[in-house]
Design a protein around this motif. Structure first.
Motif, PDB file in Angstrom:
ATOM      1  N   MET A 196       0.835  -1.200   0.000  1.00  0.00           N
ATOM      2  CA  MET A 196       0.000   0.000   0.000  1.00  0.00           C
ATOM      3  C   MET A 196       0.868   1.248   0.000  1.00  0.00           C
ATOM      4  O   MET A 196       1.748   1.401   0.852  1.00  0.00           O
ATOM      5  N   SER A 197       0.617   2.093  -0.907  1.00  0.00           N
ATOM      6  CA  SER A 197       1.477   3.271  -1.036  1.00  0.00           C
ATOM      7  C   SER A 197       1.121   4.320   0.019  1.00  0.00           C
ATOM      8  O   SER A 197       0.100   4.215   0.707  1.00  0.00           O
ATOM      9  N   VAL A 198       1.934   5.304   0.102  1.00  0.00           N
ATOM     10  CA  VAL A 198       1.707   6.372   1.077  1.00  0.00           C
ATOM     11  C   VAL A 198       0.401   7.095   0.770  1.00  0.00           C
ATOM     12  O   VAL A 198      -0.392   7.388   1.669  1.00  0.00           O
ATOM     13  N   VAL A 199       0.201   7.344  -0.532  1.00  0.00           N
ATOM     14  CA  VAL A 199      -1.014   8.050  -0.932  1.00  0.00           C
ATOM     15  C   VAL A 199      -2.241   7.291  -0.458  1.00  0.00           C
ATOM     16  O   VAL A 199      -3.184   7.858   0.092  1.00  0.00           O
ATOM     17  N   GLU A 200      -2.185   5.976  -0.634  1.00  0.00           N
ATOM     18  CA  GLU A 200      -3.354   5.179  -0.251  1.00  0.00           C
ATOM     19  C   GLU A 200      -3.594   5.237   1.247  1.00  0.00           C
ATOM     20  O   GLU A 200      -4.735   5.368   1.711  1.00  0.00           O
ATOM     21  N   VAL A 201      -2.522   5.121   2.001  1.00  0.00           N
ATOM     22  CA  VAL A 201      -2.667   5.175   3.456  1.00  0.00           C
ATOM     23  C   VAL A 201      -3.244   6.523   3.872  1.00  0.00           C
ATOM     24  O   VAL A 201      -4.203   6.601   4.642  1.00  0.00           O
ATOM     25  N   LEU A 202      -2.673   7.577   3.308  1.00  0.00           N
ATOM     26  CA  LEU A 202      -3.165   8.907   3.638  1.00  0.00           C
ATOM     27  C   LEU A 202      -4.635   9.056   3.277  1.00  0.00           C
ATOM     28  O   LEU A 202      -5.442   9.599   4.033  1.00  0.00           O
ATOM     29  N   PHE A 203      -4.969   8.513   2.100  1.00  0.00           N
ATOM     30  CA  PHE A 203      -6.368   8.613   1.659  1.00  0.00           C
ATOM     31  C   PHE A 203      -7.286   7.929   2.661  1.00  0.00           C
ATOM     32  O   PHE A 203      -8.335   8.458   3.042  1.00  0.00           O
ATOM     33  N   LEU A 204      -6.876   6.724   3.067  1.00  0.00           N
ATOM     34  CA  LEU A 204      -7.716   5.990   4.007  1.00  0.00           C
ATOM     35  C   LEU A 204      -7.902   6.787   5.292  1.00  0.00           C
ATOM     36  O   LEU A 204      -9.025   6.904   5.806  1.00  0.00           O
ATOM     37  N   LEU A 205      -6.790   7.310   5.815  1.00  0.00           N
ATOM     38  CA  LEU A 205      -6.875   8.058   7.068  1.00  0.00           C
ATOM     39  C   LEU A 205      -7.795   9.273   6.912  1.00  0.00           C
ATOM     40  O   LEU A 205      -8.713   9.495   7.707  1.00  0.00           O
ATOM     41  N   LEU A 206      -7.571  10.048   5.853  1.00  0.00           N
ATOM     42  CA  LEU A 206      -8.373  11.249   5.645  1.00  0.00           C
ATOM     43  C   LEU A 206      -9.840  10.898   5.428  1.00  0.00           C
ATOM     44  O   LEU A 206     -10.747  11.567   5.931  1.00  0.00           O
ATOM     45  N   GLY A 207     -10.025   9.806   4.654  1.00  0.00           N
ATOM     46  CA  GLY A 207     -11.401   9.395   4.378  1.00  0.00           C
ATOM     47  C   GLY A 207     -12.134   9.032   5.657  1.00  0.00           C
ATOM     48  O   GLY A 207     -13.274   9.456   5.885  1.00  0.00           O
ATOM     49  N   LEU A 208     -11.450   8.267   6.503  1.00  0.00           N
ATOM     50  CA  LEU A 208     -12.075   7.872   7.761  1.00  0.00           C
ATOM     51  C   LEU A 208     -12.342   9.108   8.616  1.00  0.00           C
ATOM     52  O   LEU A 208     -13.419   9.224   9.234  1.00  0.00           O
ATOM     53  N   ALA A 209     -11.405  10.027   8.622  1.00  0.00           N
ATOM     54  CA  ALA A 209     -11.619  11.249   9.393  1.00  0.00           C
ATOM     55  C   ALA A 209     -12.830  12.009   8.866  1.00  0.00           C
ATOM     56  O   ALA A 209     -13.688  12.472   9.638  1.00  0.00           O
ATOM     57  N   ALA A 210     -12.921  12.111   7.550  1.00  0.00           N
ATOM     58  CA  ALA A 210     -14.043  12.838   6.955  1.00  0.00           C
ATOM     59  C   ALA A 210     -15.367  12.180   7.327  1.00  0.00           C
ATOM     60  O   ALA A 210     -16.321  12.843   7.750  1.00  0.00           O
ATOM     61  N   LEU A 211     -15.416  10.849   7.188  1.00  0.00           N
ATOM     62  CA  LEU A 211     -16.661  10.144   7.478  1.00  0.00           C
ATOM     63  C   LEU A 211     -17.024  10.272   8.949  1.00  0.00           C
ATOM     64  O   LEU A 211     -18.181  10.544   9.301  1.00  0.00           O
ATOM     65  N   GLY A 212     -16.038  10.057   9.801  1.00  0.00           N
ATOM     66  CA  GLY A 212     -16.320  10.108  11.230  1.00  0.00           C
ATOM     67  C   GLY A 212     -16.826  11.480  11.638  1.00  0.00           C
ATOM     68  O   GLY A 212     -17.861  11.602  12.323  1.00  0.00           O
ATOM     69  N   SER A 213     -16.123  12.508  11.206  1.00  0.00           N
ATOM     70  CA  SER A 213     -16.562  13.840  11.600  1.00  0.00           C
ATOM     71  C   SER A 213     -17.902  14.183  10.954  1.00  0.00           C
ATOM     72  O   SER A 213     -18.741  14.858  11.567  1.00  0.00           O
ATOM     73  N   ALA A 214     -18.141  13.696   9.750  1.00  0.00           N
ATOM     74  CA  ALA A 214     -19.433  13.960   9.099  1.00  0.00           C
ATOM     75  C   ALA A 214     -20.561  13.342   9.920  1.00  0.00           C
ATOM     76  O   ALA A 214     -21.620  13.948  10.118  1.00  0.00           O
ATOM     77  N   LEU A 215     -20.332  12.140  10.414  1.00  0.00           N
ATOM     78  CA  LEU A 215     -21.346  11.503  11.259  1.00  0.00           C
ATOM     79  C   LEU A 215     -21.628  12.361  12.488  1.00  0.00           C
ATOM     80  O   LEU A 215     -22.776  12.517  12.907  1.00  0.00           O
ATOM     81  N   LEU A 216     -20.558  12.918  13.059  1.00  0.00           N
ATOM     82  CA  LEU A 216     -20.759  13.760  14.227  1.00  0.00           C
ATOM     83  C   LEU A 216     -21.513  15.050  13.844  1.00  0.00           C
ATOM     84  O   LEU A 216     -22.341  15.539  14.617  1.00  0.00           O
ATOM     85  N   VAL A 217     -21.233  15.561  12.644  1.00  0.00           N
ATOM     86  CA  VAL A 217     -21.937  16.774  12.205  1.00  0.00           C
ATOM     87  C   VAL A 217     -23.442  16.559  12.234  1.00  0.00           C
ATOM     88  O   VAL A 217     -24.198  17.415  12.687  1.00  0.00           O
ATOM     89  N   VAL A 218     -23.861  15.397  11.766  1.00  0.00           N
ATOM     90  CA  VAL A 218     -25.310  15.185  11.673  1.00  0.00           C
ATOM     91  C   VAL A 218     -25.901  14.626  12.959  1.00  0.00           C
ATOM     92  O   VAL A 218     -27.112  14.514  13.066  1.00  0.00           O
ATOM     93  N   SER A 219     -25.058  14.231  13.905  1.00  0.00           N
ATOM     94  CA  SER A 219     -25.667  13.589  15.066  1.00  0.00           C
ATOM     95  C   SER A 219     -25.437  14.328  16.379  1.00  0.00           C
ATOM     96  O   SER A 219     -26.163  14.097  17.333  1.00  0.00           O
ATOM     97  N   THR A 220     -24.465  15.218  16.433  1.00  0.00           N
ATOM     98  CA  THR A 220     -24.200  15.836  17.727  1.00  0.00           C
ATOM     99  C   THR A 220     -25.375  16.710  18.162  1.00  0.00           C
ATOM    100  O   THR A 220     -26.081  17.294  17.341  1.00  0.00           O
ATOM    101  N   LYS A 221     -25.559  16.762  19.469  1.00  0.00           N
ATOM    102  CA  LYS A 221     -26.686  17.526  19.984  1.00  0.00           C
ATOM    103  C   LYS A 221     -26.320  18.985  20.213  1.00  0.00           C
ATOM    104  O   LYS A 221     -27.168  19.808  20.503  1.00  0.00           O
TER     105      LYS A 221
END
Lengths: 127, 487, 507, 186
Positions: free
Chosen positions: D1-26
């Motif tokens: 797995m290249s660096v780009v791929e690892v970075l993509f995965l990390l950023l993607g997970l961060a984006a998804l996780g924070s997006a979930l919080l955007v729509v769910s936080t009280k």
């Protein structure tokens, strides 16, 4: 990197945005959901642009324009939301029922109008 | 190498945009509009501007001008094409905007709408509407569609001190931005499959079997859903009645004619130009939308006592009729029927709104009983409204309204006969509420309310009525060029 | 403009022009009615002229002009032996209506407007009988609707406002539903034949270029038939009719029954026959069966009516059943019978509604329980009524007889493409219907005209006036025509026979 | 797995996780702040996908302007800074069902459609400010110009809607004519 990675990310982000739009009551929070949806679109566009090696850079340009559109929308949204807040005292989409089908239609300031007036004379005004 | 620009081709939208800026500047420097008598200057400028935009449009009839081309050597594909199809919609936009500007004077005399800004927003929105009809790539199309909508949000909220106007604006805004996001998702997928945002190359790519096909289908469906919001097809219509009732009546008129026309242009361009080879995918979907739209619109209109709400639901129903030819779009020229209906609907519907705007000066409640005896109290208004209603219902003497339905039936019978039958039933249902209103017009009334007929609104009534009568006697004058514009 | 074009366009234009004149004449109501009456006389004369022209056949008497080139709709009018009698009948009934309007102004006033609307209705109907283009037929078909809606809505039964509004709206909705379906059918026909010209369609169907058996063609035929069936009306689509007829003012009822129903009948002959496949075993026998059901049902319904106008309205349903039965036999004789029965029904039922109106005006009610001993009080009126009722029940020697007789005969001798036994049964049932019709008219006459002196009308009923001069003037043409057509049916039958022979392509 | 791929995965997970919080936080303000995280992660993803200029614009406009405007909107409408129980409603389940359906349909379609297709970023033209500028001003002049109308209209629209307030509140409850007369005198 497989092309479907960014596409999958976009799909999930889009779905989260849809969830936000459906579930939120505050107009500003609804708008945040919309922003998520738009960002999902942009990821798609940018990924496809890179994949297609688009000489016109259609995807990237489109994404840029969408960002600008979103900014313009949010700017206007601020004004509209404040307008609603001033007249209704809240920006809860579910409670905006002044125009509902079954209400007596001849009373423009009935119901919500009471809160409207208090909002106008409330501490929000500085004059 | 920068793109070469055909200035005559872009003159129409350009004139509108420049007029918009001029109106804004004049209004800013000449001070508060209601300080002067009537404050009609911006409205007059607006009418002048749309008339000015009509001149280049008229010069271009019968030609095909393409500009903003990106192909090798400045050739196809082009972003901006002016042909007869474009010009028909320009005519609708120009006519609609002019009439709405005249109607706006009624709202301004009411003193609750800032005139200069209102005209500026109207002209900006109309600029977008003209651009969208000429756009041949999705980027321009989407941006132009937003130019139509964004000022319209502001216009909907533009009535001072009326909470319902604010409510109308926020509902309209939210629904519209959500629909835009959905449509963009679809557009992005289609772009990914075909590799282009230009409509004709897109169609060619799909025809040649660009894949993966499922992604393209998903993109098509999402795009349709997004545009269905714009044209207020059921089940994406919920914002319509609230927005129409809450917004100033001139805005409702604008939304129901120009903004809706822009939505339909978008639909025709995307489906009929860009995704033509996918017709087998979207035809059934649009057919179901059309059937639902007209049925729900008509049934709900039956219960309305408030006429703007009635017009809102009836405009939903009419949108259903306009969608009908899409279900037969693979037959050549079917979409021209949608255009024909739209063109006719424009002035007939504006006629109804124009009279409603005048009556609104005496009866802001806009109840149907407020129209009792209008024909006797104000024969000119009464007959104009009566004519518009009869034409909307599609009966003589509003022959042009009847022919609008003939044109749609003509497109649908054969490829989508079941839909034509559904529409036939709906036409009959629609009669009930138009007849109810018509009855009030001709009923005897005791009171004689004081209508103020603002000069602009009076002119709007006259113009729409005249158009209706002339085209009813000589329908070929309108229908021949319009139906021939899209082959 | 050629003579033909002048004659045909003029026949539509004259009533429209006079209608506008009458509507614009604000000075006095009476003047407006006079203008309208003059207009109707002009139309009557014009229609006679057109009828003279019609002898040279359809091809010699048609005008074609582009109207909306984009969808091939042309302004095609034509006249032949089939349409000419209906044209004259329409113009005649129209003229009689205005005479009646002179005598009896509506209580709510506005008879000038009423007269203008009636002329518009007349123009629409004349246009329908002339139109050869399917879309043009549809347009004329609709022209009469809004005016008729107004007539019922504004001048209808003054004792029952919600009732008349309901009746008017129901009339409008049903008719438009029917005509819209018919329009879809026309569009389907055009998608096969490539033209809206019905004569061209008929030619193609004759030469087998137009495949009558194809699913689209069958669907087209069903839709066109459905639309016309609402208008005619055919059982069970008649439910709008009794209300509309009984709530309309007298002149409205007369026009509705005598003329507007004929649009449906004429449509069946002119526009349904050419696009329908008689060999398809379901459709045509079904239409014929419904027609017979209408005959029997109407007769039974008449027996239980308590309102004179409703009774006449139901009797119309039965009579139109005969017309449709005749059409559904797909023979020349059937067409003749249909046209003859149409004209006869127009004349007789028009007269009946005039009489019902006269009786209602005099007694303030059309309730059969309260109308008694008319012979004793208004002998001449009662006499005319008895005569019209006899004609309507089909007494030999009067107009009604030939229509029913010819219809039943054509049902026995139906087109070879149709199932023989079915039609034999239907013919027998229709004959039973004739007997039932006689029964209810006799019951009616006995109860109404003779009867036991009722107490409910009171003593003041004695000074009710009998028929006056204007009424005689309005009714005389219809009375005369009833006798004339009864005695000399050939007068009408021979031109119709010629035209229908041409219409069936000599087959 | 290249660096780009690892970075993509990390950023993607961060984006998804924070997006979930955007729509769910009280907490509404938290939602806006989580949105910043999402948008920033997405900007990172743009960088990975050879869209340099888009990434900067994302940071400048989205994070810089849009989120600030959203925060303004929240603050001006006096959104409570603490947790709000009623930011989301009883329709959580149906909304979630719809969202899951959308996700499933879209995801399966694109994944199935593009399996095996690799995104080759090595030779890709990086959308630097220069290249993007060139394309926009050579190929996309028209939408760019139309966009200027859009921005002007949005600006004026926002201003006029905000100005309604002052005009309205200062003389609410007085008849129109008086107000007009007063303005003339001024």
């Amino acid at each position: 990197m497989p092309l479907w990675w960014p596409l999958l990310l976009a799909s999930l982000l889009f779905a989260i945005g849809v969830y936000g739009v459906l579930v939120r009551r505050n107009a500003v929070l609804v708008l945040m959901g919309v922003e998520l949806m738009l960002n999902a679109v942009n990821i798609n566009l940018v990924a496809f642009d890179a994949h297609l090696r688009d000489v016109l850079h259609g995807g990237q340009t489109f994404a840029l324009f969408i960002i600008v559109i979103a900014a313009a929308e949010v700017g206007l949204a601020l004004a509209i939301v404040l307008l609603v807040f001033r007249s209704h005292g809240h920006i809860d989409v579910d409670r905006l029922r002044g125009l509902a089908d079954r209400d007596p239609p001849t009373e423009p300031s009935g119901g919500d109008g009471v809160t409207a007036h208090s909002a106008l004379t409330g501490p929000g005004r500085t004059r | 190498m920068p793109q070469s620009i055909d200035w005559l081709a872009v003159a129409g939208p350009l004139v509108l945009a420049l007029t918009a800026v001029l109106v804004l500047l004049l209004d800013a420097f000449l001070g508060s509009p209601h300080a002067r008598s009537g404050g009609h200057l911006p409205a007059m400028l607006t009418v002048l501007g749309v008339t000015g935009a009509a001149v280049p449009a008229a010069l271009l009839w019968g030609e095909r001008r393409a500009t903003f081309c990106v192909g090798p050597g400045g050739g196809e594909p082009c972003s901006f094409v002016v042909d007869d199809f474009t010009l028909v919609f320009w005519a609708v936009v120009i006519f609609g905007t002019g009439v709405v500007a005249l109607l706006g004077t009624a709202a301004v005399q009411e003193g609750r709408t800032p005139q200069g800004e209102w005209c500026f927003l109207l002209l900006s929105s109309a600029t977008g509407a003209m651009t969208i009809a000429a756009s041949r790539d999705l980027v321009t199309l989407v941006v132009a569609l937003e130019v139509v909508s964004l000022p319209a949000f502001a216009m909907a909220g533009l009535r001072r001190g009326d909470p319902r106007s604010a409510e109308a604006a926020v509902k309209f805004f939210l629904v519209s931005v959500i629909s835009t996001a959905v449509m963009l998702m679809g557009v992005s997928l289609v772009y990914g499959v075909t590799g282009t945002v230009f409509l004709e190359p897109m169609d060619r790519a799909l025809e040649a079997g660009a894949g993966p096909r499922n992604v393209a289908v998903a993109g098509t469906l999402l795009t349709i859903v997004g545009l269905a919001f714009k044209v207020a097809a059921v089940p994406f219509h919920m914002w319509i009645p609230d927005t129409y009732v809450g917004a100033p009546i001139a805005v409702a008129a604008y939304l129901s004619v120009v903004s809706k026309a822009a939505g339909f242009v978008g639909l025709i361009l995307v489906l009929g130009f860009g995704l033509r080879s996918f017709a087998s995918v979207w035809e059934p979907l649009v057919a179901v939308l059309a059937a639902l739209t007209m049925t729900v619109g008509n049934l709900l209109a039956l219960w309305q006592q408030q006429v703007v709400r009635l017009l809102a639901w009836s405009s939903v129903a009419q949108a259903g009729y306009i969608l009908v030819p899409f279900a037969a779009a693979s037959t050549s020229g079917a979409l021209a029927a949608s255009m024909g209906y739209l063109a006719i609907y424009a002035f007939v519907n504006l006629g109804a709104f124009a009279v409603a705007a005048v009556v609104g000066t005496a009866h802001p409640g806009q109840q149907m009983s407020d129209y009792r005896g209008l024909v006797r109290q104000r024969p000119a208004l009464g007959w104009a409204l009566g004519f518009a209603l009869v034409a909307l219902a599609g009966l003589p003497p509003g022959v042009i309204g009847l022919l609008a339905k003939v044109v749609v039936f003509n497109a649908a019978a054969g490829p989508a006969t079941w839909l034509a039958v559904v529409m036939a039933v709906n036409v009959a249902i629609g009669l009930v509420y138009y007849a109810r209103w018509l009855f009030e017009l001709f009923a005897a009334a005791e009171a004689r309310p004081a209508y103020r007929v603002p000069a602009g609104a009076g002119l709007a009534v006259a113009v729409t009525f005249l158009a209706g009568v002339v085209f009813s006697v000589f329908p070929g004058l309108l229908l021949d060029p319009v139906l021939a514009a899209l082959r | 403009m050629s003579t033909t074009a002048f004659a045909l366009n003029g026949l539509v234009a004259v009533p429209v022009a006079f209608a506008l004149l009458a509507a614009l004449l604000r000075r006095s109501e009476r003047a407006a009615v006079t203008v309208a009456f003059v207009g109707s006389l002009a139309a009557l004369g014009w229609s006679l002229w057109v009828a003279m022209l019609s002898r040279s056949g359809l091809e010699a008497n048609r005008v074609d002009q582009d109207w909306i080139a984009a969808i091939d709709v042309s302004w095609s009018l034509g006249v032949d032996g089939i349409s000419a009698p209906l044209l004259v009948m329409t113009a005649l009934i129209g003229a009689c209506c205005f005479v009646s309007l002179f005598r009896h102004a509506p209580a709510c006033g506005g008879q000038g407007n009423l007269a203008a609307l009636l002329l518009l209705i007349e123009a629409g109907c004349l246009g329908c009988f002339l139109a050869l283009d399917m879309v043009l037929f549809f347009v004329f078909f609709e022209v009469a609707l809004i005016p008729m809606w107004f007539v019922i809505n504004s001048w209808g039964d003054e004792h029952d406002e919600p009732g008349r509004r309901r009746a008017a709206t129901r009339f409008l909705v049903f008719t438009v539903l029917g005509s819209a379906l018919m329009l879809v059918g026309f569009m389907l026909v055009r998608s096969i034949a490539g033209t809206f010209d019905i004569t061209e369609v008929a030619r193609q169907a004759d030469g087998a270029a137009y495949d009558l058996g194809s699913p689209t063609a069958v669907l087209a035929s069903v839709l066109v038939g459905l639309g016309l069936a609402v208008k005619t009306p055919l059982w069970p689509l008649h439910i709008w009719l009794p209300d509309a007829h009984s709530k309309a003012p007298t002149v409205g009822s007369v026009l509705l029954a005598a003329v507007l129903l004929k649009l449906g009948a004429y449509g069946f002959v002119r526009f349904w026959l050419p696009v329908t496949d008689p060999t398809w075993e379901l459709l045509v026998p079904l239409v014929a069966a419904l027609a017979v059901v209408a005959i029997v049902y109407a007769a039974l319904a008449c027996l239980v009516q308590t309102d004179l106008k409703r009774l006449i309205a139901y009797s119309s349903v039965g009579h139109m059943g005969f017309v449709v039965l005749a059409v559904a036999t797909f023979t020349e004789a059937g067409v003749q019978a249909a046209v003859y029965a149409s004209v006869a029904h127009g004349v007789i039922t028009g007269l009946l509604f005039f009489l019902a109106g006269a009786i209602k005006d005099r007694h303030g009610t059309a309730d059969l329980d309260r109308l008694r001993v008319l012979y004793g009080k208004v002998p001449r009126l009662a006499g005319v009524f008895a005569f019209a009722a006899m004609a309507s029940m089909g007494l030999p020697g009067l107009a009604g007889f030939w229509g029913e007789m010819l219809a039943i005969r054509s049902a026995v001798d139906q087109s070879p493409a149709l199932p023989e036994s079915t039609f034999a049964v239907l013919a027998v049932l229709a004959a039973v219907g004739v007997i039932l019709t006689s029964a209810y008219f006799l019951v009616l006459l006995r109860a109404m005209a003779q009867g036991v002196p009722g107490d409910r009308l009171g003593a003041d009923a004695a000074d009710i006036a009998d028929v006056d001069a204007l009424e005689w003037l309005a009714w005389a043409p219809l009375l005369a025509l009833t006798v004339l057509l009864g005695v000399m049916p050939g007068l009408l039958l021979s031109p119709v026979a010629e035209a229908s022979r041409a219409f069936f392509g000599g087959a | 797995m290249s660096v780009v791929e690892v970075l993509f995965l990390l950023l993607g997970l961060a984006a998804l996780g924070s997006a979930l919080l955007v729509v769910s936080t009280k907490n509404m303000v938290h939602a806006a702040l989580w949105l910043v995280v999402t948008l920033a992660s997405i900007a990172g993803i743009y960088l990975l996908l050879a869209a340099e200029f888009v990434a900067w614009v994302q940071v400048l406009i989205y994070v810089g302007a849009v989120v600030v405007l959203l925060l303004f909107a929240l603050m001006l409408t006096r959104a409570p800074t603490g947790p709000q129980p009623d930011t989301t409603v009883a329709r959580v389940l149906p909304a979630a069902a719809v969202a899951v359906l959308v996700a499933a349909l879209l995801a399966t379609t694109v994944v199935a459609g593009f399996t095996g297709v690799r995104l080759d970023l090595d030779g890709a033209v990086v959308g630097s400010a220069a290249t993007t500028g060139e394309t926009i001003f050579e190929k996309w002049v028209l939408p760019f110009e139309v966009l200027s109308v859009l921005l002007l209209a949005a600006l004026v629209g926002a201003i006029v809607l905000s100005r309604l307030r002052t005009d309205d509140t200062e003389d609410r409850g007085r008849p129109r004519e008086q107000r007009d007369a007063q303005e003339v005198r001024r």
